[in-house]
Design an enzyme around this catalytic site. Structure first.
Site, PDB file in Angstrom:
ATOM      1  CG  ASP A 164      -1.798  -1.457   7.685  1.00 43.36           C
ATOM      2  OD1 ASP A 164      -0.816  -0.454   8.101  1.00 43.36           O
ATOM      3  OD2 ASP A 164      -1.671  -0.572   6.716  1.00 43.36           O
ATOM      4  CG  ASP A 188      -0.814   3.283   3.974  1.00 44.47           C
ATOM      5  OD1 ASP A 188      -0.807   2.652   3.254  1.00 44.47           O
ATOM      6  OD2 ASP A 188      -1.210   3.741   5.157  1.00 44.47           O
ATOM      7  CG  HIS A 228      -2.119  -0.790   1.285  1.00 47.41           C
ATOM      8  ND1 HIS A 228      -2.623  -1.158   2.135  1.00 47.41           N
ATOM      9  CD2 HIS A 228      -2.702  -1.699  -0.506  1.00 47.41           C
ATOM     10  CE1 HIS A 228      -4.039  -2.345   1.584  1.00 47.41           C
ATOM     11  NE2 HIS A 228      -3.840  -2.556   0.172  1.00 47.41           N
TER      12      HIS A 228
END
Length: 177
Positions: free
Chosen positions: A127, A58, A56
């Protein structure tokens, strides 16, 4: 080891991990080059490794710039542009003379990696695991995530977890609802 956690974007965390004796510094995730530069300037540490947890943006948007500027070795999952050392489940590598074990935890994404330094009782869960919660299921499913969380539950009880987002208040509100 010294650790410096820094915020970027709206709710992301990056972490610098430093060994002054070895003169080595690792950064977990590189989602924002400016925030990484600021953290390095604040600490005065020289970056030697970058560990990417998943694809991802980010977590990867600053990877090319920071790696080019510092010459740091890059580690992470297959398919992430800029990762030189591709890692998979149960791989390991060395940081400052310490073994770093790779734990794949699909669920949030299929390529999610966690980095565990058993000798230091540290885990960087990206995450996958947060305070009071876990990552959203973008690519995996609930069974996958449960299997991943079960693997993290097997870590020693005194393992310190560093996650990649600040969701504690939102997770507490959800739990109360």
């Amino acid at each position: 080891l010294e650790l410096h956690q820094f915020a970027y974007n709206q709710d992301n965390y990056g972490v610098l991990l430093h060994d002054s004796d070895a003169g080595e510094t690792a950064m977990i995730d590189a989602g924002d080059a400016a925030a990484a530069r600021a953290a390095l300037a604040l600490t005065g540490w020289q970056l030697t490794q970058i560990w990417i947890t998943h694809h991802h943006g980010d977590h990867t948007d600053g990877l090319h710039d920071i790696a080019a500027e510092t010459g740091a070795a890059t580690y992470g999952p297959a398919g992430v542009s800029g990762v030189a050392h591709v890692l998979a489940d149960r791989d390991s590598f060395v940081f400052a003379g310490r073994q770093v074990d790779v734990i794949a935890t699909p669920g949030h994404t299929l390529d999610m990696l966690n980095f565990h330094l058993a000798s230091e009782r540290l885990a960087f869960t990206g995450d996958t695991l947060f305070a009071m919660g876990c990552g959203r299921l973008f690519e995996g499913d609930a069974d996958m995530m449960w299997a991943s969380l079960t693997r993290l539950m097997a870590l020693d009880d005194d393992t310190i977890i560093y996650c990649s987002h600040e969701y504690t208040a939102a997770n507490a509100a959800f739990a109360l609802s």
